[in-house]
Design a protein around this motif. Sequence first.
Motif, mmCIF file in Angstrom:
data_model
loop_
_atom_site.group_PDB
_atom_site.id
_atom_site.type_symbol
_atom_site.label_atom_id
_atom_site.label_comp_id
_atom_site.label_asym_id
_atom_site.label_seq_id
_atom_site.Cartn_x
_atom_site.Cartn_y
_atom_site.Cartn_z
ATOM 1 N N LEU A 35 0.865 -1.335 0.107
ATOM 2 C CA LEU A 35 0.102 0.040 0.022
ATOM 3 C C LEU A 35 0.870 1.325 0.047
ATOM 4 C CD1 LEU A 35 -2.906 1.310 0.409
ATOM 5 C CD2 LEU A 35 -2.643 1.171 2.783
ATOM 6 N N SER A 36 0.871 2.042 -0.934
ATOM 7 C CA SER A 36 1.608 3.148 -1.249
ATOM 8 C C SER A 36 0.740 4.565 -0.461
ATOM 9 C CB SER A 36 1.767 3.459 -2.665
ATOM 10 O OG SER A 36 2.398 2.428 -3.085
ATOM 11 N N ALA A 37 1.647 5.398 -0.072
ATOM 12 C CA ALA A 37 1.115 6.566 0.258
ATOM 13 C C ALA A 37 0.298 7.470 -0.585
ATOM 14 C CB ALA A 37 2.052 7.675 0.816
ATOM 15 N N GLY A 38 -1.055 7.475 -0.246
ATOM 16 C CA GLY A 38 -2.025 8.403 -1.059
ATOM 17 C C GLY A 38 -2.514 7.109 -1.987
ATOM 18 N N GLN A 39 -2.232 6.130 -1.943
ATOM 19 C CA GLN A 39 -3.222 5.030 -2.967
ATOM 20 C C GLN A 39 -4.657 5.030 -2.550
ATOM 21 O OE1 GLN A 39 -1.321 1.246 -2.821
ATOM 22 N NE2 GLN A 39 -2.687 0.277 -4.460
ATOM 23 N N ASP A 40 -5.526 5.105 -3.647
ATOM 24 C CA ASP A 40 -6.827 4.881 -3.500
ATOM 25 C C ASP A 40 -7.124 3.257 -2.682
ATOM 26 O OD1 ASP A 40 -9.593 5.878 -4.070
ATOM 27 O OD2 ASP A 40 -9.554 3.695 -5.003
ATOM 28 N N ILE A 41 -7.905 3.435 -1.636
ATOM 29 C CA ILE A 41 -8.170 2.286 -1.103
ATOM 30 C C ILE A 41 -9.029 1.080 -1.840
ATOM 31 C CG2 ILE A 41 -9.245 1.168 0.783
ATOM 32 C CD1 ILE A 41 -6.910 2.891 1.290
ATOM 33 N N SER A 42 -9.904 1.757 -2.963
ATOM 34 C CA SER A 42 -10.551 0.761 -3.959
ATOM 35 C C SER A 42 -9.517 0.098 -4.832
ATOM 36 C CB SER A 42 -11.842 1.472 -4.453
ATOM 37 O OG SER A 42 -11.415 2.459 -5.280
ATOM 38 N N ASP A 43 -8.491 1.136 -5.156
ATOM 39 C CA ASP A 43 -7.474 0.309 -6.172
ATOM 40 C C ASP A 43 -6.716 -0.641 -5.201
ATOM 41 O OD1 ASP A 43 -5.586 0.246 -8.347
ATOM 42 O OD2 ASP A 43 -4.190 1.245 -6.818
ATOM 43 N N PHE A 44 -6.559 -0.470 -4.070
ATOM 44 C CA PHE A 44 -5.774 -1.615 -3.398
ATOM 45 C C PHE A 44 -6.493 -2.693 -2.979
ATOM 46 C CE2 PHE A 44 -4.921 -3.478 1.038
ATOM 47 C CZ PHE A 44 -3.369 -3.634 0.878
ATOM 48 N N ARG A 45 -7.952 -2.569 -2.687
ATOM 49 C CA ARG A 45 -8.545 -3.665 -2.695
ATOM 50 C C ARG A 45 -9.024 -4.612 -3.886
ATOM 51 N NH1 ARG A 45 -13.038 -1.018 -2.098
ATOM 52 N NH2 ARG A 45 -12.905 -0.447 -0.003
ATOM 53 N N ASP A 46 -8.787 -3.972 -5.002
ATOM 54 C CA ASP A 46 -8.940 -4.607 -6.266
ATOM 55 C C ASP A 46 -7.707 -5.283 -6.430
ATOM 56 O OD1 ASP A 46 -11.463 -3.682 -6.845
ATOM 57 O OD2 ASP A 46 -10.724 -1.946 -8.163
ATOM 58 N N LYS A 47 -6.413 -4.705 -6.219
ATOM 59 C CA LYS A 47 -5.129 -5.398 -6.488
ATOM 60 C C LYS A 47 -5.015 -6.548 -5.480
ATOM 61 C CE LYS A 47 -2.584 -1.734 -8.276
ATOM 62 N NZ LYS A 47 -1.550 -0.724 -8.235
ATOM 63 N N GLY A 70 -3.900 -1.702 10.877
ATOM 64 C CA GLY A 70 -3.493 -0.751 9.731
ATOM 65 C C GLY A 70 -4.556 -0.793 8.490
ATOM 66 N N THR A 71 -4.509 0.117 7.636
ATOM 67 C CA THR A 71 -5.103 -0.104 6.476
ATOM 68 C C THR A 71 -5.148 -1.429 5.688
ATOM 69 O OG1 THR A 71 -5.298 2.320 6.372
ATOM 70 C CG2 THR A 71 -6.000 0.944 4.301
ATOM 71 N N PRO A 72 -4.268 -2.037 5.349
ATOM 72 C CA PRO A 72 -3.988 -3.421 4.675
ATOM 73 C C PRO A 72 -4.763 -4.493 5.431
ATOM 74 C CG PRO A 72 -2.090 -2.370 4.313
ATOM 75 C CD PRO A 72 -2.640 -1.385 5.641
ATOM 76 N N ALA A 73 -4.623 -4.538 6.900
ATOM 77 C CA ALA A 73 -5.342 -5.472 7.669
ATOM 78 C C ALA A 73 -6.665 -5.283 7.634
ATOM 79 C CB ALA A 73 -4.627 -5.617 8.995
ATOM 80 N N ASN A 74 -7.292 -4.006 7.658
ATOM 81 C CA ASN A 74 -8.466 -3.586 7.699
ATOM 82 C C ASN A 74 -9.064 -4.165 6.642
ATOM 83 O OD1 ASN A 74 -8.288 -2.728 10.431
ATOM 84 N ND2 ASN A 74 -7.999 -0.604 9.766
ATOM 85 N N VAL A 75 -8.634 -3.848 5.426
ATOM 86 C CA VAL A 75 -9.233 -4.133 4.246
ATOM 87 C C VAL A 75 -9.394 -5.765 3.904
ATOM 88 C CG1 VAL A 75 -8.736 -4.240 1.594
ATOM 89 C CG2 VAL A 75 -8.457 -2.009 2.854
ATOM 90 N N ILE A 76 -8.335 -6.306 4.243
ATOM 91 C CA ILE A 76 -8.398 -7.810 4.273
ATOM 92 C C ILE A 76 -9.363 -8.338 5.455
ATOM 93 C CG2 ILE A 76 -7.050 -10.139 4.627
ATOM 94 C CD1 ILE A 76 -4.681 -8.217 4.353
ATOM 95 N N ALA A 77 -9.565 -7.918 6.434
ATOM 96 C CA ALA A 77 -10.644 -8.429 7.478
ATOM 97 C C ALA A 77 -11.840 -8.083 6.933
ATOM 98 C CB ALA A 77 -10.347 -7.320 8.962
ATOM 99 N N LYS A 78 -12.137 -6.942 6.285
ATOM 100 C CA LYS A 78 -13.296 -6.704 5.475
ATOM 101 C C LYS A 78 -13.549 -7.799 4.651
ATOM 102 C CE LYS A 78 -16.219 -2.804 4.909
ATOM 103 N NZ LYS A 78 -16.177 -1.306 4.548
ATOM 104 N N MET A 79 -12.776 -8.374 3.920
ATOM 105 C CA MET A 79 -12.968 -9.376 2.915
ATOM 106 C C MET A 79 -13.737 -10.827 3.658
ATOM 107 S SD MET A 79 -9.714 -9.291 0.476
ATOM 108 C CE MET A 79 -10.443 -9.808 -0.999
#
Length: 133
Positions: A35-47, A70-79
């Motif tokens: 996850l890069s600084a300023g990366q769009d969360i929906s883009d990260f989720r798609d990747k 952190g954001t990556p773990a939170n996005v994964i947990a939501k999955m």
Amino acid sequence: MKGILIVSHGNLAEGMRDTLELFAGKLEQLDTLTLSAGQDISDFRDKLSDKIELVDTGDGVVIFCDLAFGTPANVIAKMLTDVKHKDRLQIITGMNLPLILEYSQFRSDNVDFNDMISVGKDGIMNWNETLNI
């Protein structure tokens, strides 16, 4: 065999993979996502979805993530709320090299994740104290 996905803020995941392969050699069904600084969360989720599909050959994926909550773990947990992913994903946060190296050597369905996490924890030491310096 379960796939392995290493996920982090910044380039930590790529460095972890590089070092892991120094010890374990080239590993099948292994990839990274950052996850890069300023990366769009929906883009990260798609990747993230794409990477999961890439390393999963039907047995699921173990995701090692740098930081709990952190954001990556939170996005994964939501999955995990999606039936498609709930039984396919195992998420381990607070990753370190001993932890990932331990898992990469066994990668079976019978892994006791609590025992494996203990290996990661046991690798954290006050080296001065250990050496009595």
